[in-house]
Design a protein around this motif. Structure first.
Motif, PDB file in Angstrom:
ATOM      1  N   VAL A 252      11.992   0.727   2.412  1.00 36.64           N
ATOM      2  CA  VAL A 252      10.869  -0.214   2.204  1.00 36.64           C
ATOM      3  C   VAL A 252      11.585  -1.644   2.761  1.00 36.64           C
ATOM      4  O   VAL A 252      10.750  -2.293   3.383  1.00 36.64           O
ATOM      5  CB  VAL A 252      10.570  -0.489   0.517  1.00 36.64           C
ATOM      6  CG1 VAL A 252       9.994  -1.622   0.412  1.00 36.64           C
ATOM      7  CG2 VAL A 252      10.020   0.821   0.077  1.00 36.64           C
ATOM      8  N   LEU A 253      12.893  -1.806   2.393  1.00 40.05           N
ATOM      9  CA  LEU A 253      13.413  -3.223   2.927  1.00 40.05           C
ATOM     10  C   LEU A 253      13.681  -3.084   4.354  1.00 40.05           C
ATOM     11  O   LEU A 253      13.521  -4.362   4.856  1.00 40.05           O
ATOM     12  CB  LEU A 253      14.708  -3.254   2.418  1.00 40.05           C
ATOM     13  CG  LEU A 253      14.738  -3.457   0.841  1.00 40.05           C
ATOM     14  CD1 LEU A 253      16.232  -3.352   0.365  1.00 40.05           C
ATOM     15  CD2 LEU A 253      14.051  -4.573   0.405  1.00 40.05           C
ATOM     16  N   ILE A 254      13.585  -2.187   5.084  1.00 40.61           N
ATOM     17  CA  ILE A 254      13.674  -2.047   6.747  1.00 40.61           C
ATOM     18  C   ILE A 254      12.337  -1.832   7.386  1.00 40.61           C
ATOM     19  O   ILE A 254      12.526  -1.406   8.492  1.00 40.61           O
ATOM     20  CB  ILE A 254      14.934  -1.409   7.169  1.00 40.61           C
ATOM     21  CG1 ILE A 254      14.596   0.166   6.763  1.00 40.61           C
ATOM     22  CG2 ILE A 254      16.286  -1.970   6.426  1.00 40.61           C
ATOM     23  CD1 ILE A 254      15.755   0.972   7.096  1.00 40.61           C
ATOM     24  N   SER A 255      11.351  -1.929   6.692  1.00 39.73           N
ATOM     25  CA  SER A 255      10.098  -1.237   7.115  1.00 39.73           C
ATOM     26  C   SER A 255       9.676  -2.384   8.518  1.00 39.73           C
ATOM     27  O   SER A 255       9.985  -3.539   8.269  1.00 39.73           O
ATOM     28  CB  SER A 255       8.912  -1.410   6.317  1.00 39.73           C
ATOM     29  OG  SER A 255       9.181  -0.581   5.061  1.00 39.73           O
ATOM     30  N   PHE A 261       5.349  -0.290   5.404  1.00 36.95           N
ATOM     31  CA  PHE A 261       5.777  -0.930   4.072  1.00 36.95           C
ATOM     32  C   PHE A 261       5.053  -0.292   2.776  1.00 36.95           C
ATOM     33  O   PHE A 261       5.513  -0.037   1.949  1.00 36.95           O
ATOM     34  CB  PHE A 261       5.703  -2.545   4.227  1.00 36.95           C
ATOM     35  CG  PHE A 261       6.141  -3.017   2.852  1.00 36.95           C
ATOM     36  CD1 PHE A 261       7.485  -3.444   2.468  1.00 36.95           C
ATOM     37  CD2 PHE A 261       5.088  -3.621   1.931  1.00 36.95           C
ATOM     38  CE1 PHE A 261       7.742  -3.907   1.332  1.00 36.95           C
ATOM     39  CE2 PHE A 261       5.357  -4.239   0.895  1.00 36.95           C
ATOM     40  CZ  PHE A 261       6.692  -4.377   0.454  1.00 36.95           C
ATOM     41  N   LEU A 262       3.939  -0.411   3.109  1.00 36.64           N
ATOM     42  CA  LEU A 262       3.024   0.145   2.012  1.00 36.64           C
ATOM     43  C   LEU A 262       3.143   1.671   1.628  1.00 36.64           C
ATOM     44  O   LEU A 262       3.140   2.083   0.655  1.00 36.64           O
ATOM     45  CB  LEU A 262       1.341  -0.207   2.254  1.00 36.64           C
ATOM     46  CG  LEU A 262       0.985  -1.443   2.251  1.00 36.64           C
ATOM     47  CD1 LEU A 262      -0.585  -1.583   2.687  1.00 36.64           C
ATOM     48  CD2 LEU A 262       1.101  -2.208   0.915  1.00 36.64           C
ATOM     49  N   GLY A 263       3.414   2.383   2.855  1.00 36.98           N
ATOM     50  CA  GLY A 263       3.680   3.807   2.712  1.00 36.98           C
ATOM     51  C   GLY A 263       4.881   4.004   1.783  1.00 36.98           C
ATOM     52  O   GLY A 263       5.011   5.034   1.125  1.00 36.98           O
ATOM     53  N   LEU A 267       5.428   5.788  -1.721  1.00 35.78           N
ATOM     54  CA  LEU A 267       6.284   6.949  -1.931  1.00 35.78           C
ATOM     55  C   LEU A 267       7.480   6.570  -2.777  1.00 35.78           C
ATOM     56  O   LEU A 267       7.879   7.235  -3.809  1.00 35.78           O
ATOM     57  CB  LEU A 267       7.078   7.176  -0.508  1.00 35.78           C
ATOM     58  CG  LEU A 267       8.139   8.257  -0.217  1.00 35.78           C
ATOM     59  CD1 LEU A 267       7.524   9.678  -0.789  1.00 35.78           C
ATOM     60  CD2 LEU A 267       8.875   8.307   0.810  1.00 35.78           C
ATOM     61  N   LEU A 268       8.036   5.370  -2.936  1.00 34.90           N
ATOM     62  CA  LEU A 268       8.835   4.766  -4.058  1.00 34.90           C
ATOM     63  C   LEU A 268       8.224   5.126  -5.617  1.00 34.90           C
ATOM     64  O   LEU A 268       9.102   5.675  -6.489  1.00 34.90           O
ATOM     65  CB  LEU A 268       9.342   3.512  -3.835  1.00 34.90           C
ATOM     66  CG  LEU A 268      10.291   2.695  -4.837  1.00 34.90           C
ATOM     67  CD1 LEU A 268      11.700   3.532  -4.561  1.00 34.90           C
ATOM     68  CD2 LEU A 268      10.582   1.257  -4.495  1.00 34.90           C
ATOM     69  N   ILE A 269       7.071   4.701  -5.641  1.00 33.39           N
ATOM     70  CA  ILE A 269       6.314   4.780  -6.982  1.00 33.39           C
ATOM     71  C   ILE A 269       6.368   6.282  -7.231  1.00 33.39           C
ATOM     72  O   ILE A 269       6.613   6.544  -8.363  1.00 33.39           O
ATOM     73  CB  ILE A 269       4.968   4.197  -6.785  1.00 33.39           C
ATOM     74  CG1 ILE A 269       5.142   2.765  -6.738  1.00 33.39           C
ATOM     75  CG2 ILE A 269       4.216   4.517  -8.213  1.00 33.39           C
ATOM     76  CD1 ILE A 269       3.720   1.846  -6.600  1.00 33.39           C
ATOM     77  N   ALA A 270       5.952   7.164  -6.204  1.00 34.53           N
ATOM     78  CA  ALA A 270       5.613   8.602  -6.486  1.00 34.53           C
ATOM     79  C   ALA A 270       7.213   9.087  -7.054  1.00 34.53           C
ATOM     80  O   ALA A 270       7.189   9.752  -7.883  1.00 34.53           O
ATOM     81  CB  ALA A 270       5.080   9.272  -5.232  1.00 34.53           C
ATOM     82  N   VAL A 271       8.097   8.862  -6.369  1.00 33.18           N
ATOM     83  CA  VAL A 271       9.438   9.391  -6.347  1.00 33.18           C
ATOM     84  C   VAL A 271       9.808   9.024  -7.910  1.00 33.18           C
ATOM     85  O   VAL A 271      10.633   9.744  -8.715  1.00 33.18           O
ATOM     86  CB  VAL A 271      10.336   8.902  -5.473  1.00 33.18           C
ATOM     87  CG1 VAL A 271      11.932   9.181  -5.967  1.00 33.18           C
ATOM     88  CG2 VAL A 271      10.181   9.657  -4.133  1.00 33.18           C
ATOM     89  N   GLY A 272       9.651   7.756  -8.005  1.00 31.10           N
ATOM     90  CA  GLY A 272      10.144   7.036  -9.620  1.00 31.10           C
ATOM     91  C   GLY A 272       9.663   7.865 -10.790  1.00 31.10           C
ATOM     92  O   GLY A 272       9.970   8.205 -11.391  1.00 31.10           O
TER      93      GLY A 272
END
Length: 486
Positions: A252-255, A261-263, A267-272
């Motif tokens: 996310v930080l290096i998008s 970035f949105l993708g 993905l971060l929300i889904a993994v969490g």
């Protein structure tokens, strides 16, 4: 390209060992952060990693002043490791029952650390040998350190070994693992880092020392974690989720653009979300398995109690049919005679009948008391009240009580004791029961002749014996003399 030499290969292995030891220490610690054993193990792992780093610096540094400082640090950190091993052995898996001299041990370890690290007492300097290898020039403290190290390892071994008899089966197995680790790792590490460098005049052999520590830390980690294997599943799932989450957060930080970035955010929300579900399911599974284990343990305990009650029931039925039948038959017989008009009109005959009934009642009372005492002893519930008592007076009174019983069988009952009195500290009630049983059995199994009670004082003991002219005890019964209903 760096050539793959033996030194580089051993250094790489040492680095892997250091990382593995650090991971072991952290894993043990997070499995139960409140456990003193786990905190001590983490401390031991950290000191061992520092020691490995010091060993590698001795070999690879080019500045000889820094080499000398690193070589001294090897011995200094080793003194702290011995303290950690001792402290860990004192508390694992339970504290020793002898007094811990922690301040003295800690002070001696810190003193040895300071003397070894900051003075030329153990290592004077590191220099080139005639063969072109780096070597230590040892000071007078080298032999003192060797004795110190061996003494603390031996003390740690003894501290663990002294607890073996008081441990459960699982804890004893754990302790054996650690004893094996202490012995093997200490001998090998001391050989590669203190003996061989002095014999070979080369510090390169010290590179083999770090890998020797696994012989102690790996069995110890296994022993500590043995009771927390289910918790490790939770820790593993949390760790895996965190690694994946951290990796996606980095993405996310290096998008490079908004779409990426949105993708990555989605993905971060889904993994969490799914990671939380994973951790929750693992925790639920662990709790269920631990609950099942507790229920199984409770059920096993309840079954043992039921088996004990069933055994007590069968023993009591056997006891009742085996021992109580005879005196009850006697009581019934004399009670029947008491209703006979010939006996009702004769006071002497009635007195004789009442005496017989009284004797049988006393015998039943003693039998029941003995049975209840035997059950209490087996269950660990028997209590003793010790107080001063005159053993001569007690024995004499019991002999007088049994004389009418012996006279009715035509036996001569006598006490052989030259002591006017003798005070002992004992439970008078229990002692009375023992003497009563001995005299009662002697009279019961002697048809004619005599029964003699002997009481005498030896050099450091008091001997009470009962002898008779009866049938004696058959040889095949003597081996089972103290069993029930013998």
């Amino acid at each position: 390209m760096i050539p793959i030499t033996a030194e580089y290969l051993v250094t790489a292995i040492s680095g892997i060992v250091a990382f593995a030891l650090l991971a072991l220490g952290v894993l043990v610690y997070i499995s139960d952060r409140k456990s003193l054993n786990n905190r001590l193990f983490l401390t031991l792992s950290l000191f061992t990693v520092f020691w490995i780093v010091a060993v590698l610096l001795v070999v690879w540094l080019t500045d000889y002043e820094m080499k000398t400082l690193a070589s001294r640090s090897v011995f200094g950190i080793a003194s702290l490791i011995t303290f950690c091993i001792y402290h860990f052995s004192y508390h694992f898996p339970i504290k020793n029952n002898f007094k811990e001299r922690l301040p003295l041990v800690l002070f001696s370890s810190l003193a040895m650390f300071a003397a070894s690290t900051f003075t030329p007492w153990v290592v004077v300097v590191v220099e080139k040998s005639a063969a072109g290898f780096d070597k230590n020039v040892y000071g007078s403290g080298y032999y003192v350190f060797a004795v110190y190290f061996a003494a603390f390892v031996a003390l740690s071994f003894y501290t663990l070994y002294s607890k073996m008899r008081s441990l459960g089966e699982m804890e004893a197995v754990q302790t054996k693992f650690i004893l094996f680790g202490i012995t093997v790792a200490s001998v090998l590490a001391f050989t590669t880092n203190a003996i061989l460098p002095r014999l070979t005049n080369s510090l390169y052999v010290t590179l083999f020392g770090p890998s020797m520590t696994l012989f102690f830390l790996a069995p110890t980690a296994y022993a500590v974690l043995r009771h927390h294997i289910f918790n490790l599943k939770v820790i593993g799932s949390e760790f895996l989720t965190f690694i994946i989450w951290a990796f996606i957060l980095l993405r996310v930080l290096i998008s490079n653009n908004l779409e990426e970035f949105l993708g990555n955010i989605l993905l971060l929300i889904a993994v969490g979300f799914f990671g939380a579900l994973l951790i929750r399911s693992v925790i639920k599974e662990v709790n269920q398995r631990e609950r099942v284990e507790r229920l199984a343990s409770d059920l096993e305990s309840a079954n043992k109690k039921l088996e004990g009650l069933d055994t007590a029931r069968r023993e009591f039925l056997s006891f009742a049919s085996h021992q109580l039948k005879t005196p009850m038959t006697i009581i019934k017989g004399y009670a029947t005679l008491a209703s006979d008009p010939n006996y009702l009109n004769s006071p002497d005959k009635m007195k004789q009948i009442v005496g017989k009934i009284n004797e049988s009642t006393d015998q039943m009372y003693r039998l029941i008391s003995n049975f209840l005492d035997a059950r209490a002893i087996e269950e660990g519930k028997i209590t003793y009240i010790f107080k001063p008592m005159d053993i001569v007076k007690l024995t004499s009174s019991l002999v007088e009580e049994f004389k009418p019983y012996a006279a009715r069988k035509g036996l001569q009952l006598a006490l052989d004791c030259a002591l006017p009195s003798l005070t002992v500290n004992a439970d008078e009630t229990k002692f009375r029961q023992v003497i009563q049983n001995l005299i009662d059995n002697a009279i019961k199994y002697t048809e004619k002749g005599w029964v003699k009670v002997n009481l005498e004082k030896g050099d450091s003991q008091l001997v009470l014996s009962v002898a008779d002219s009866g049938i004696g005890i058959p040889a095949e019964v003597k081996g089972h003399l103290f069993g029930q209903f013998v």
